[in-house]
Write a protein that holds these residues in place. Structure first.
Motif, short mmCIF file in Angstrom:
data_model
loop_
_atom_site.label_atom_id
_atom_site.label_comp_id
_atom_site.label_asym_id
_atom_site.label_seq_id
_atom_site.Cartn_x
_atom_site.Cartn_y
_atom_site.Cartn_z
N LEU A 280 1.30 5.05 1.71
CA LEU A 280 0.81 3.76 1.23
C LEU A 280 1.71 2.62 1.69
CD1 LEU A 280 -0.25 4.74 -2.40
CD2 LEU A 280 -1.74 4.33 -0.44
N PHE A 281 3.03 2.87 1.71
CA PHE A 281 3.95 1.84 2.18
C PHE A 281 3.71 1.54 3.67
CE2 PHE A 281 8.01 0.85 4.29
CZ PHE A 281 8.30 -0.35 3.67
N ALA A 282 3.52 2.57 4.48
CA ALA A 282 3.26 2.36 5.90
C ALA A 282 1.93 1.63 6.11
CB ALA A 282 3.25 3.70 6.63
N SER A 283 0.93 1.98 5.31
CA SER A 283 -0.38 1.32 5.45
C SER A 283 -0.29 -0.16 5.11
CB SER A 283 -1.39 2.01 4.53
OG SER A 283 -1.53 3.38 4.86
N LEU A 284 0.41 -0.50 4.05
CA LEU A 284 0.55 -1.90 3.66
C LEU A 284 1.42 -2.67 4.65
CD1 LEU A 284 0.99 -1.47 -0.19
CD2 LEU A 284 -0.96 -2.50 0.97
N SER A 285 2.46 -2.03 5.17
CA SER A 285 3.35 -2.72 6.11
C SER A 285 2.63 -3.05 7.40
CB SER A 285 4.58 -1.85 6.38
OG SER A 285 5.30 -1.60 5.20
N LEU A 286 1.79 -2.16 7.87
CA LEU A 286 1.07 -2.39 9.11
C LEU A 286 -0.03 -3.42 8.97
CD1 LEU A 286 0.82 1.27 10.49
CD2 LEU A 286 2.37 -0.55 11.21
N ARG A 287 -0.48 -3.66 7.73
CA ARG A 287 -1.50 -4.66 7.50
C ARG A 287 -0.92 -6.05 7.42
NH1 ARG A 287 -6.51 -3.91 8.60
NH2 ARG A 287 -7.16 -5.28 6.89
#
Length: 287
Positions: A280-287
């Motif tokens: 979830l952290f990677a998904s939010l960071s890439l957004r």
């Protein structure tokens, strides 16, 4: 002479206008009341950050921590630095609590409005989370002490009361109520339950820790599915609060820590929650 008369009249008018000098103290009081009006529970994010850092330092400096982590680096720093950080977090949280109590006395209607707001209500959990963080990070009180247990009850009971209020609304306000009021800040309610469970596990109360973990996990599943589906009207978060989207990975990471304290080992369940939070952290960071 006419000009002198006008000057005297102008001076007299000036004196008449400048005569109400005692109006300055009410203005000063009004400005202080305006400051209390602008103050809200969202400012407890400051104490959350400092208390979290204090707990992180305490965890890394613990002898049970894996030596391959940052344990040597933390041990190389003076012990007074951790006490200073913990004291700074404590003073900050105490000052914020005093300001909020003053706001409750002076601006009670604003506090009631915040209590009914779908975003502001969630931040009322923040001070109690901060107190529990500081309780677990304290260098002066062991978890086995009776005073530790008393403080746990003092900080956990308000969370239980707020749980009944928030979750009761979810159950009784109709099937579309949660889809309309749910927002990323609602994760604060889940994090509060998980933090209470971790603190209970640290003081050896296994049943209480499991109970609080079950409540937090059940409502996290409901909240995650609701936010994931994105019902019409659920996107009601102000633009300035967009950083709270990172609470999406705070809840599973806190669940991983809580279950690790309950099971006394970093087992498969803890690893699953940890990897979920990383995703979830990677998904939010890439957004």
């Amino acid at each position: 002479a006419k000009g002198a008369g006008l000057a005297e009249a102008g001076d007299g008018g000036t004196m008449l206008k400048a005569s109400p000098a005692p109006s300055k103290p009410p203005r000063l009081v009004a400005s202080r009341f305006a400051m209390l009006t602008r103050f809200h529970a969202g400012y407890f994010r400051i104490s959350l950050a400092l208390s979290g850092q204090a707990l992180l330092w305490r965890t890394l400096s613990d002898r049970s921590t894996d030596p391959s982590a940052l344990h040597p680096l933390v041990q190389s720093l003076p012990s007074a630095a951790f006490v200073l950080l913990w004291s700074l977090a404590l003073l900050t949280l105490f000052a914020l609590c005093v300001l909020y109590v003053a706001r409750c006395v002076v601006r009670l209607p604003a506090v009631r409005a915040e209590f009914r707001h779908h975003v502001g209500m969630n931040y009322l959990f923040a001070p109690w989370i901060s107190w529990l963080l500081l309780l677990q990070a304290t260098p002066f009180l062991p978890p086995e002490a009776p005073s530790y247990h008393m403080l746990w009850w003092a900080f956990s009971l308000p969370i239980l009361v707020l749980d009944v209020k928030v979750y009761g609304q979810w159950f009784t306000r109709g099937r579309k109520f949660l889809s309309m009021v749910a927002n990323p800040a609602s994760h604060m309610t889940v994090i509060a339950n998980l933090m209470t469970a971790r603190a209970a596990a640290k003081m050896g109360w296994h049943e209480g820790a499991v109970a609080m973990f079950a409540v937090g996990a059940a409502h996290y599943l409901v909240l995650f599915v609701t936010l994931y589906q994105r019902f019409l009207g659920s996107d009601s978060l102000p633009a300035m609060l967009r950083p709270v989207f990172f609470l999406f990975f705070a809840a599973p990471s806190m669940a991983s820590l809580a279950w690790c304290s309950i099971s006394m080992s970093f087992d498969t369940g803890c690893k699953m929650l940890f990897f979920l939070s990383m995703f979830l952290f990677a998904s939010l960071s890439l957004r």
